[in-house]
Design a protein around this motif. Structure first.
Motif, PDB file in Angstrom:
ATOM      1  N   GLY A  99       0.869  -1.075  -0.071  1.00 57.32           N
ATOM      2  CA  GLY A  99       0.210   0.058   0.104  1.00 57.32           C
ATOM      3  C   GLY A  99       0.884   1.327   0.159  1.00 57.32           C
ATOM      4  N   ALA A 100       0.282   2.551   0.055  1.00 60.91           N
ATOM      5  CA  ALA A 100       1.110   3.445   0.080  1.00 60.91           C
ATOM      6  C   ALA A 100       1.922   3.882   1.349  1.00 60.91           C
ATOM      7  N   GLY A 116     -13.504   3.046   9.315  1.00 61.48           N
ATOM      8  CA  GLY A 116     -12.983   2.551   7.771  1.00 61.48           C
ATOM      9  C   GLY A 116     -11.519   3.218   7.442  1.00 61.48           C
ATOM     10  N   LYS A 117     -11.116   3.830   8.428  1.00 63.47           N
ATOM     11  CA  LYS A 117      -9.875   4.328   8.239  1.00 63.47           C
ATOM     12  C   LYS A 117      -8.687   3.615   9.381  1.00 63.47           C
ATOM     13  N   ASP A 135      -6.219   6.053   4.476  1.00 65.39           N
ATOM     14  CA  ASP A 135      -7.688   5.686   3.878  1.00 65.39           C
ATOM     15  C   ASP A 135      -7.646   4.794   2.861  1.00 65.39           C
ATOM     16  N   PRO A 136      -7.974   3.480   3.203  1.00 59.05           N
ATOM     17  CA  PRO A 136      -7.678   2.317   2.394  1.00 59.05           C
ATOM     18  C   PRO A 136      -8.470   2.545   1.016  1.00 59.05           C
ATOM     19  N   ALA A 137      -9.696   3.312   0.928  1.00 55.10           N
ATOM     20  CA  ALA A 137     -10.243   3.588  -0.235  1.00 55.10           C
ATOM     21  C   ALA A 137      -9.343   4.235  -1.570  1.00 55.10           C
ATOM     22  N   ALA A 138      -8.673   5.396  -0.771  1.00 55.58           N
ATOM     23  CA  ALA A 138      -7.968   6.258  -1.762  1.00 55.58           C
ATOM     24  C   ALA A 138      -6.445   5.754  -1.749  1.00 55.58           C
ATOM     25  N   ASP A 139      -6.150   4.922  -0.708  1.00 54.05           N
ATOM     26  CA  ASP A 139      -4.791   4.477  -0.568  1.00 54.05           C
ATOM     27  C   ASP A 139      -3.647   5.870  -0.567  1.00 54.05           C
TER      28      ASP A 139
END
Length: 286
Positions: A99-100, A116-117, A135-139
């Motif tokens: 991931g990032a 969710g974060k 933020d996993p959705a936006a990486d």
């Protein structure tokens, strides 16, 4: 557990307790082992691409996230160990991927999932009081406005509702009993009830709305502990202690039981020589 180790990480997916990485006499480990808490059996899973120890780990939305830690590098002839800012994400169907990375390298930190974060809190590194938010959705990572009031490493970091508890740890070279609580909705800190005894390297988990803290160590003099403290209604109490005092263990909750795995009964430099494979299971009284 198949392989004795301390300073690993653990996360629960369903009824499976994943134990990842950890230390050894030759450096950080890469292996992933899974404990089936229903069948009482261990199995191997996909190993990390690199060896890691003293990292942050949390489960969210069916995946496991790992951030920071000490990582293996170099070559077989020169197995250097470096602090890392890398993030690894485990999907049971696909294995590990990157991931990032965090904004900076951090070791001996905590990672907590809220709303969710993921929140990376504490540890050692550049400006270690900063709280990094993933933020996993936006990486992508961002940084909270409010810093941890007393930066420290090897604390227990536990999410309870929308709050994140930072419990104990090592501050200015000494264990502390301090508890700080981060309100993720307000991006603000407040003081929590101090541990009965200063502690670092302890395991912690949330069971039935109560925070359980187990084991830990102090280095002057070197000693490990089997204490079991429970935080409920704003106050700490004692519960059944660990059968074997140790630090660097991991903890997870499944099926209404608390599982404490691995760690080391030897403190400080004795850690890697005394690692254990034991699994202790705690069932709360009704």
């Amino acid at each position: 557990m198949t392989t004795a180790r301390a300073n690993a990480g653990a996360a629960v997916l369903g009824s499976d307790l994943y134990v990842v990485g950890g230390g050894s006499t030759s450096g950080p480990r890469a292996l992933t082992e899974v404990y089936d808490t229903i069948g009482d059996i261990w199995r191997a899973d996909v190993a990390l691409p690199i060896g890691l120890e003293q990292f942050g780990i949390a489960a969210s939305d069916g995946r496991i996230y790992i951030a920071g830690g000490y990582a293996t590098g170099g070559t077989r002839d020169d197995p250097t160990v470096d602090e890392t800012n890398a993030m690894w994400i485990f999907d049971p169907a696909r294995g590990w991927r990157n991931g990032a990375p965090m904004p900076d390298a951090r070791v001996a930190l905590g990672l907590a999932a809220v709303g969710g974060k993921l929140y990376a809190v504490g540890g050692r590194g550049v400006e270690a009081g900063r709280v990094f938010i993933y933020d996993p959705a936006a990486d992508v990572w961002s940084t909270a406005r409010s810093n941890l009031p007393a930066p420290r490493a090897r604390a227990a970091v536990v999410a309870l509702g929308t709050d994140i508890y930072v419990i104990g740890g090592i501050e200015d070279g000494r264990p502390t009993a301090r508890v700080d609580i981060f309100d993720t909705t307000r991006d603000a800190w407040r003081a929590g009830p101090s541990l009965p005894i200063a502690r670092e390297g302890h395991a912690a988990a949330l069971l039935d709305g109560r925070i359980h803290v187990l084991g830990g160590e102090s280095l002057s003099p070197p000693k490990t502990y089997g204490d079991h403290f429970v935080l409920a209604n704003g106050a700490w109490s004692r519960a059944a202690p660990l059968p074997t005092p140790r630090h660097g263990a991991v903890a997870g909750v499944a099926g209404g039981k608390l599982f404490v795995v691995g760690g080391s009964p030897g403190a400080g430099v004795y850690t890697v020589f005394t690692q254990t494979d034991v699994v202790d299971i705690y069932s709360p009284g009704k």
